[in-house]
Design a protein around this motif. Structure first.
Motif, mmCIF file in Angstrom:
data_model
loop_
_atom_site.group_PDB
_atom_site.id
_atom_site.type_symbol
_atom_site.label_atom_id
_atom_site.label_comp_id
_atom_site.label_asym_id
_atom_site.label_seq_id
_atom_site.Cartn_x
_atom_site.Cartn_y
_atom_site.Cartn_z
ATOM 1 N N ALA A 59 -11.235 -2.316 -21.218
ATOM 2 C CA ALA A 59 -11.176 -2.783 -19.827
ATOM 3 C C ALA A 59 -9.759 -2.613 -19.271
ATOM 4 O O ALA A 59 -9.563 -2.161 -18.137
ATOM 5 C CB ALA A 59 -11.599 -4.249 -19.746
ATOM 6 N N MET A 60 -8.775 -2.950 -20.088
ATOM 7 C CA MET A 60 -7.377 -2.774 -19.683
ATOM 8 C C MET A 60 -7.077 -1.298 -19.456
ATOM 9 O O MET A 60 -6.428 -0.926 -18.473
ATOM 10 C CB MET A 60 -6.467 -3.350 -20.774
ATOM 11 N N GLY A 61 -7.583 -0.445 -20.358
ATOM 12 C CA GLY A 61 -7.384 0.993 -20.197
ATOM 13 C C GLY A 61 -8.007 1.523 -18.923
ATOM 14 O O GLY A 61 -7.406 2.362 -18.228
ATOM 15 N N GLY A 62 -9.194 1.026 -18.585
ATOM 16 C CA GLY A 62 -9.855 1.448 -17.359
ATOM 17 C C GLY A 62 -9.053 1.082 -16.121
ATOM 18 O O GLY A 62 -8.927 1.875 -15.175
ATOM 19 N N LEU A 63 -8.484 -0.119 -16.128
ATOM 20 C CA LEU A 63 -7.654 -0.551 -15.004
ATOM 21 C C LEU A 63 -6.396 0.312 -14.875
ATOM 22 O O LEU A 63 -5.982 0.676 -13.769
ATOM 23 C CB LEU A 63 -7.252 -2.022 -15.183
ATOM 24 N N VAL A 64 -5.806 0.629 -16.017
ATOM 25 C CA VAL A 64 -4.593 1.446 -16.010
ATOM 26 C C VAL A 64 -4.894 2.853 -15.492
ATOM 27 O O VAL A 64 -4.125 3.422 -14.699
ATOM 28 C CB VAL A 64 -3.983 1.493 -17.424
ATOM 29 N N GLU A 65 -6.018 3.426 -15.917
ATOM 30 C CA GLU A 65 -6.412 4.743 -15.414
ATOM 31 C C GLU A 65 -6.559 4.715 -13.893
ATOM 32 O O GLU A 65 -6.118 5.639 -13.193
ATOM 33 C CB GLU A 65 -7.731 5.182 -16.051
ATOM 34 N N GLU A 66 -7.195 3.655 -13.398
ATOM 35 C CA GLU A 66 -7.368 3.524 -11.949
ATOM 36 C C GLU A 66 -6.017 3.391 -11.250
ATOM 37 O O GLU A 66 -5.798 3.977 -10.186
ATOM 38 C CB GLU A 66 -8.238 2.303 -11.644
ATOM 39 N N GLN A 67 -5.108 2.634 -11.864
ATOM 40 C CA GLN A 67 -3.782 2.476 -11.289
ATOM 41 C C GLN A 67 -3.059 3.811 -11.124
ATOM 42 O O GLN A 67 -2.458 4.080 -10.087
ATOM 43 C CB GLN A 67 -2.931 1.575 -12.192
ATOM 44 N N VAL A 68 -3.107 4.617 -12.181
ATOM 45 C CA VAL A 68 -2.395 5.896 -12.154
ATOM 46 C C VAL A 68 -2.902 6.778 -11.021
ATOM 47 O O VAL A 68 -2.121 7.347 -10.251
ATOM 48 C CB VAL A 68 -2.527 6.622 -13.508
ATOM 49 N N GLU A 69 -4.219 6.870 -10.911
ATOM 50 C CA GLU A 69 -4.785 7.732 -9.872
ATOM 51 C C GLU A 69 -4.515 7.175 -8.477
ATOM 52 O O GLU A 69 -4.091 7.906 -7.574
ATOM 53 C CB GLU A 69 -6.289 7.912 -10.077
ATOM 54 N N LEU A 70 -4.741 5.871 -8.293
ATOM 55 C CA LEU A 70 -4.526 5.257 -6.979
ATOM 56 C C LEU A 70 -3.070 5.379 -6.531
ATOM 57 O O LEU A 70 -2.787 5.699 -5.369
ATOM 58 C CB LEU A 70 -4.916 3.776 -7.023
ATOM 59 N N ALA A 71 -2.156 5.125 -7.472
ATOM 60 C CA ALA A 71 -0.734 5.153 -7.111
ATOM 61 C C ALA A 71 -0.304 6.547 -6.687
ATOM 62 O O ALA A 71 0.401 6.716 -5.681
ATOM 63 C CB ALA A 71 0.100 4.678 -8.302
ATOM 64 N N THR A 72 -0.735 7.556 -7.448
ATOM 65 C CA THR A 72 -0.319 8.919 -7.131
ATOM 66 C C THR A 72 -0.954 9.388 -5.825
ATOM 67 O O THR A 72 -0.303 10.034 -5.000
ATOM 68 C CB THR A 72 -0.687 9.880 -8.276
ATOM 69 N N LYS A 73 -2.225 9.062 -5.619
ATOM 70 C CA LYS A 73 -2.883 9.423 -4.365
ATOM 71 C C LYS A 73 -2.229 8.691 -3.191
ATOM 72 O O LYS A 73 -2.088 9.252 -2.099
ATOM 73 C CB LYS A 73 -4.379 9.067 -4.429
ATOM 74 N N ALA A 74 -1.819 7.427 -3.419
ATOM 75 C CA ALA A 74 -1.143 6.669 -2.366
ATOM 76 C C ALA A 74 0.169 7.340 -1.983
ATOM 77 O O ALA A 74 0.528 7.431 -0.807
ATOM 78 C CB ALA A 74 -0.883 5.235 -2.832
ATOM 79 N N PHE A 75 0.891 7.831 -2.986
ATOM 80 C CA PHE A 75 2.152 8.532 -2.725
ATOM 81 C C PHE A 75 1.907 9.812 -1.936
ATOM 82 O O PHE A 75 2.613 10.103 -0.967
ATOM 83 C CB PHE A 75 2.841 8.847 -4.056
ATOM 84 N N MET A 76 0.891 10.573 -2.342
ATOM 85 C CA MET A 76 0.659 11.874 -1.703
ATOM 86 C C MET A 76 0.097 11.742 -0.296
ATOM 87 O O MET A 76 0.275 12.622 0.530
ATOM 88 C CB MET A 76 -0.284 12.720 -2.571
ATOM 89 N N SER A 77 -0.596 10.629 -0.011
ATOM 90 C CA SER A 77 -1.238 10.480 1.295
ATOM 91 C C SER A 77 -0.607 9.388 2.157
ATOM 92 O O SER A 77 -1.116 9.064 3.231
ATOM 93 C CB SER A 77 -2.730 10.176 1.118
ATOM 94 N N SER A 78 0.484 8.793 1.661
ATOM 95 C CA SER A 78 1.145 7.709 2.384
ATOM 96 C C SER A 78 0.166 6.564 2.682
ATOM 97 O O SER A 78 0.102 6.044 3.796
ATOM 98 C CB SER A 78 1.753 8.229 3.692
ATOM 99 N N ASP A 79 -0.604 6.175 1.651
ATOM 100 C CA ASP A 79 -1.644 5.152 1.785
ATOM 101 C C ASP A 79 -1.119 3.827 1.239
ATOM 102 O O ASP A 79 -1.161 3.568 0.035
ATOM 103 C CB ASP A 79 -2.885 5.603 1.011
ATOM 104 N N ALA A 80 -0.618 2.984 2.124
ATOM 105 C CA ALA A 80 -0.017 1.714 1.715
ATOM 106 C C ALA A 80 -1.061 0.754 1.146
ATOM 107 O O ALA A 80 -0.760 -0.041 0.252
ATOM 108 C CB ALA A 80 0.683 1.060 2.905
ATOM 109 N N GLU A 81 -2.284 0.824 1.643
ATOM 110 C CA GLU A 81 -3.339 -0.082 1.165
ATOM 111 C C GLU A 81 -3.636 0.152 -0.320
ATOM 112 O O GLU A 81 -3.752 -0.791 -1.102
ATOM 113 C CB GLU A 81 -4.609 0.107 1.997
ATOM 114 N N SER A 82 -3.753 1.421 -0.699
ATOM 115 C CA SER A 82 -3.988 1.744 -2.113
ATOM 116 C C SER A 82 -2.794 1.342 -2.964
ATOM 117 O O SER A 82 -2.945 0.855 -4.090
ATOM 118 C CB SER A 82 -4.270 3.243 -2.280
ATOM 119 N N ALA A 83 -1.602 1.545 -2.426
ATOM 120 C CA ALA A 83 -0.395 1.171 -3.159
ATOM 121 C C ALA A 83 -0.358 -0.333 -3.420
ATOM 122 O O ALA A 83 0.005 -0.781 -4.515
ATOM 123 C CB ALA A 83 0.843 1.606 -2.376
#
Length: 243
Positions: free
Chosen positions: A27-51
């Motif tokens: 479960a912890m691993g799943g959350l971390v995987e989601e974090q990595v993708e969300l954070a990088t997508k937030a950076f690339m799209s300037s998405d503060a909500e995802s960040a």
């Protein structure tokens, strides 16, 4: 869990405790995987909500690390496990540390994304990050899948990806330095990409660490600091480790 590796204990409660720990790690691993993708997508799209979501999840990941750590320590004290059970608990303690650090790297990326909100947005100009993100995600997912299946079959291929990640990071760094030298106006954007790429490269390193911990758990051998050739030989050994 693999019944060929994880024996059924006389105490059903012991089985349940070990399974509960395993499920919490996944479960912890799943959350971390989601974090990595969300954070990088937030950076690339300037998405503060995802960040913001990534930053909020970091607290949950920290809490899970403490919870799993406590449960592993309790089992060692009460059950005095041996062989595979002991290796699983030791490996788990190390794995959750690497997962927590991956979460920290994702949080750094998310905080950068929030800092950049409202500034100049470089639409479709963060292409350097996308390939690196895909490589790192594949490594992390494979490492967690191997932990879930208590299987080392894919780990050699996963760890081999680390050298590709390093080369990609080196290539990105050289490109960005060239861009900064050619036009000082590129410096701000280049530095942002560079720090994000560095965070992804570190995430790849932590995914490799997880692979090494899984090999220790299954094979009973410490493969840290081995060359790729030595690691391959260790994983491919046919001798059975005592359970």
């Amino acid at each position: 869990m693999d019944n060929m590796i994880i024996k059924q204990h006389i105490s059903r409660q012991f089985n349940n405790e070990m399974e509960q720990i395993r499920n919490k790690v996944l479960a912890m691993g799943g959350l971390v995987e989601e974090q990595v993708e969300l954070a990088t997508k937030a950076f690339m799209s300037s998405d503060a909500e995802s960040a913001e979501k990534v930053i909020e999840q970091d607290q949950l990941i920290n809490a899970l690390e403490k919870d799993i750590d406590h449960e592993c320590t309790e089992i060692m004290a009460k059950r005095q496990p041996a062989a595979f059970d002991l290796r699983m608990l030791i490996a788990t303690l190390k794995i959750i540390t690497d997962l927590e650090r991956i979460g920290d790297e994702a949080t750094r990326i998310a905080k950068m994304a929030m800092r950049l909100e409202g500034g100049e947005f470089y639409q479709d100009k963060y292409f350097e990050i996308e390939h690196l993100l895909d490589m790192v995600k594949e490594m992390l997912n494979g490492a967690l899948d191997s932990y879930a299946r208590t299987d080392t079959e894919e780990l050699v291929a996963i760890t081999a990806q680390d050298s590709k990640v390093d080369r990609e990071y080196g290539s990105i760094t050289r490109q960005l330095i060239t861009q900064m030298m050619e036009d000082p106006r590129n410096i701000t954007r280049a530095l942002d990409v560079l720090w994000t790429a560095r965070a992804l490269e570190r995430i790849g390193d932590h995914a490799c660490n997880v692979c090494e911990h899984v090999i220790y758990m299954v094979k009973g051998k410490d493969v840290r600091h081995l060359s790729h050739e030595e690691l391959t030989r260790t994983v491919n050994e046919t001798s059975k480790i005592g359970r």
